[in-house]
Design a protein around this motif. Sequence first.
Motif, PDB file in Angstrom:
ATOM      1  N   GLY A  28       0.775  -1.227   0.000  1.00  0.00           N
ATOM      2  CA  GLY A  28       0.000   0.000   0.000  1.00  0.00           C
ATOM      3  C   GLY A  28       0.812   1.284   0.000  1.00  0.00           C
ATOM      4  N   LYS A  29       2.133   1.196  -0.100  1.00  0.00           N
ATOM      5  CA  LYS A  29       2.977   2.385  -0.087  1.00  0.00           C
ATOM      6  C   LYS A  29       3.445   2.743  -1.501  1.00  0.00           C
ATOM      7  CE  LYS A  29       2.810   2.874   4.369  1.00  0.00           C
ATOM      8  NZ  LYS A  29       2.069   4.002   4.984  1.00  0.00           N
ATOM      9  N   VAL A  30       3.882   3.994  -1.659  1.00  0.00           N
ATOM     10  CA  VAL A  30       4.383   4.497  -2.938  1.00  0.00           C
ATOM     11  C   VAL A  30       5.877   4.774  -2.794  1.00  0.00           C
ATOM     12  CG1 VAL A  30       4.205   6.288  -4.701  1.00  0.00           C
ATOM     13  CG2 VAL A  30       2.153   5.560  -3.451  1.00  0.00           C
ATOM     14  N   LEU A  31       6.680   4.081  -3.602  1.00  0.00           N
ATOM     15  CA  LEU A  31       8.114   4.333  -3.617  1.00  0.00           C
ATOM     16  C   LEU A  31       8.495   4.911  -4.966  1.00  0.00           C
ATOM     17  CD1 LEU A  31      10.994   2.350  -2.104  1.00  0.00           C
ATOM     18  CD2 LEU A  31      11.207   3.096  -4.473  1.00  0.00           C
ATOM     19  N   GLY A  32       9.167   6.052  -4.947  1.00  0.00           N
ATOM     20  CA  GLY A  32       9.613   6.690  -6.168  1.00  0.00           C
ATOM     21  C   GLY A  32      11.075   6.415  -6.439  1.00  0.00           C
ATOM     22  N   LEU A  33      11.392   6.036  -7.670  1.00  0.00           N
ATOM     23  CA  LEU A  33      12.773   5.907  -8.108  1.00  0.00           C
ATOM     24  C   LEU A  33      13.151   7.184  -8.838  1.00  0.00           C
ATOM     25  CD1 LEU A  33      13.295   2.302  -9.554  1.00  0.00           C
ATOM     26  CD2 LEU A  33      14.175   3.251  -7.411  1.00  0.00           C
ATOM     27  N   GLU A 156      -6.823  -4.410 -12.192  1.00  0.00           N
ATOM     28  CA  GLU A 156      -7.010  -4.699 -10.766  1.00  0.00           C
ATOM     29  C   GLU A 156      -5.792  -5.407 -10.168  1.00  0.00           C
ATOM     30  OE1 GLU A 156     -11.587  -4.974  -9.681  1.00  0.00           O
ATOM     31  OE2 GLU A 156     -11.019  -6.606 -11.040  1.00  0.00           O
ATOM     32  N   PRO A 157      -4.616  -4.802 -10.338  1.00  0.00           N
ATOM     33  CA  PRO A 157      -3.407  -5.415  -9.795  1.00  0.00           C
ATOM     34  C   PRO A 157      -3.283  -5.141  -8.305  1.00  0.00           C
ATOM     35  CG  PRO A 157      -2.861  -3.293 -10.712  1.00  0.00           C
ATOM     36  CD  PRO A 157      -4.343  -3.494 -10.962  1.00  0.00           C
ATOM     37  N   GLN A 158      -2.344  -5.813  -7.706  1.00  0.00           N
ATOM     38  CA  GLN A 158      -1.962  -5.482  -6.334  1.00  0.00           C
ATOM     39  C   GLN A 158      -0.726  -4.598  -6.305  1.00  0.00           C
ATOM     40  OE1 GLN A 158      -2.179  -9.867  -5.329  1.00  0.00           O
ATOM     41  NE2 GLN A 158      -2.981  -9.045  -3.413  1.00  0.00           N
ATOM     42  N   ILE A 159       0.052  -4.657  -7.391  1.00  0.00           N
ATOM     43  CA  ILE A 159       1.271  -3.857  -7.520  1.00  0.00           C
ATOM     44  C   ILE A 159       1.202  -3.108  -8.836  1.00  0.00           C
ATOM     45  CG2 ILE A 159       3.776  -3.952  -7.794  1.00  0.00           C
ATOM     46  CD1 ILE A 159       3.691  -6.508  -6.040  1.00  0.00           C
ATOM     47  N   LEU A 160       1.507  -1.816  -8.782  1.00  0.00           N
ATOM     48  CA  LEU A 160       1.455  -0.957  -9.960  1.00  0.00           C
ATOM     49  C   LEU A 160       2.843  -0.370 -10.201  1.00  0.00           C
ATOM     50  CD1 LEU A 160      -0.428   0.294 -12.106  1.00  0.00           C
ATOM     51  CD2 LEU A 160      -0.892   2.153 -10.482  1.00  0.00           C
ATOM     52  N   VAL A 161       3.322  -0.526 -11.428  1.00  0.00           N
ATOM     53  CA  VAL A 161       4.651  -0.056 -11.818  1.00  0.00           C
ATOM     54  C   VAL A 161       4.472   0.981 -12.914  1.00  0.00           C
ATOM     55  CG1 VAL A 161       6.875  -0.744 -12.772  1.00  0.00           C
ATOM     56  CG2 VAL A 161       5.661  -2.287 -11.245  1.00  0.00           C
ATOM     57  N   LEU A 181      -2.672   7.888  -7.219  1.00  0.00           N
ATOM     58  CA  LEU A 181      -1.736   6.865  -6.766  1.00  0.00           C
ATOM     59  C   LEU A 181      -1.673   6.817  -5.247  1.00  0.00           C
ATOM     60  CD1 LEU A 181       1.283   7.229  -9.229  1.00  0.00           C
ATOM     61  CD2 LEU A 181      -0.712   5.723  -9.401  1.00  0.00           C
ATOM     62  N   ARG A 182      -1.611   7.985  -4.611  1.00  0.00           N
ATOM     63  CA  ARG A 182      -1.524   8.030  -3.155  1.00  0.00           C
ATOM     64  C   ARG A 182      -2.752   7.418  -2.492  1.00  0.00           C
ATOM     65  NH1 ARG A 182       2.381  10.995  -0.311  1.00  0.00           N
ATOM     66  NH2 ARG A 182       1.408   9.907   1.421  1.00  0.00           N
ATOM     67  N   GLY A 183      -3.904   7.573  -3.120  1.00  0.00           N
ATOM     68  CA  GLY A 183      -5.136   7.082  -2.517  1.00  0.00           C
ATOM     69  C   GLY A 183      -5.591   5.735  -3.021  1.00  0.00           C
ATOM     70  N   SER A 184      -4.786   5.091  -3.870  1.00  0.00           N
ATOM     71  CA  SER A 184      -5.236   3.849  -4.509  1.00  0.00           C
ATOM     72  C   SER A 184      -5.198   2.641  -3.583  1.00  0.00           C
ATOM     73  CB  SER A 184      -4.371   3.556  -5.739  1.00  0.00           C
ATOM     74  OG  SER A 184      -3.043   3.216  -5.351  1.00  0.00           O
ATOM     75  N   GLY A 185      -4.368   2.682  -2.550  1.00  0.00           N
ATOM     76  CA  GLY A 185      -4.192   1.516  -1.698  1.00  0.00           C
ATOM     77  C   GLY A 185      -3.296   0.451  -2.299  1.00  0.00           C
ATOM     78  N   LEU A 186      -2.801   0.681  -3.513  1.00  0.00           N
ATOM     79  CA  LEU A 186      -1.922  -0.268  -4.184  1.00  0.00           C
ATOM     80  C   LEU A 186      -0.481  -0.069  -3.733  1.00  0.00           C
ATOM     81  CD1 LEU A 186      -3.317   0.020  -7.824  1.00  0.00           C
ATOM     82  CD2 LEU A 186      -3.823  -1.770  -6.146  1.00  0.00           C
ATOM     83  N   THR A 187       0.317  -1.088  -3.916  1.00  0.00           N
ATOM     84  CA  THR A 187       1.765  -0.969  -3.775  1.00  0.00           C
ATOM     85  C   THR A 187       2.291  -0.408  -5.091  1.00  0.00           C
ATOM     86  OG1 THR A 187       1.782  -2.887  -2.319  1.00  0.00           O
ATOM     87  CG2 THR A 187       3.887  -2.239  -3.309  1.00  0.00           C
ATOM     88  N   VAL A 188       2.974   0.731  -5.038  1.00  0.00           N
ATOM     89  CA  VAL A 188       3.338   1.458  -6.256  1.00  0.00           C
ATOM     90  C   VAL A 188       4.846   1.678  -6.304  1.00  0.00           C
ATOM     91  CG1 VAL A 188       3.043   3.583  -7.595  1.00  0.00           C
ATOM     92  CG2 VAL A 188       1.102   2.632  -6.303  1.00  0.00           C
TER      93      VAL A 188
END
Length: 257
Positions: A28-33, A156-161, A181-188
């Motif tokens: 559920g977190k967003v990590l930026g590269l 409907e993924p669990q991880i979004l790249v 993205l911040r509110g999606s609940g997905l791992t990003v």
Amino acid sequence: MDLELDELTVVTDGQSLVRGLSLQVPDGKVLGLVGPNGSGKSTALRCVYRALRPSSGTVRVGERDLTRLPLRDSARTVAAMTQDGGVDFDFTVEEVVALGRAPHLRGNQALSGRERALCARMMDRLDIGHLAHRGVLTLSGGERQRVLLARALVQEPQILVLDEPTNHLDIRHQVDLLSLLRGSGLTVLVVLHDLNLAAAACDRLGVLSQGRLVASGTPEAVLTPQLVGDVFGVTASVVPHPLTGDPQLLYSLNSAR
């Protein structure tokens, strides 16, 4: 679902593009590269959505080695929006968005009512519902970006790249996309070039330089004048955003080193 890159290395034609990259993106977190051009960001992402097999190291989704999953299962788990994910044929917008359901269908199986409603809802959320019957080749670059994101989300993924998802977008749609993205609940896991947008949108940042991870942590911990100077070659002042407190970088046009 957690995403982990464990000692990921990619070597092509004798050149190391990614070197021992280890990162964790909690559920559920967003990590930026972030990092300069050619630092290995897009190469690392290609390993996550299985367009590229790492020379060594492991990509894990949950506790599973991604390369050991059947392709259909990994496609249901990880969705990608890439720099080169354009559409070469003049499908309509709604046809392109519906392609995101392909991992969930068998053969020529038609979309269910729920799936058609999902596609319509996501097109409206990304402000492209009014373009549903337009051919994608008639759209602007920014409109196509939003179509491709809608296609990824209806998967409907669990991880979004996402690789540079704000390219071609005006500022309103950049903010809207990153808020989504911040509110999606997905791992990003997302590659961004705008450090100020990255600081606002991401829970954590990973900074790459010449294929190596040189810093990781919260935006406040990572985006220091010293690091920005060392990695990007510019002089910057870092100030808190007056509304959110997020770190924001101020550059001088004469600051390039």
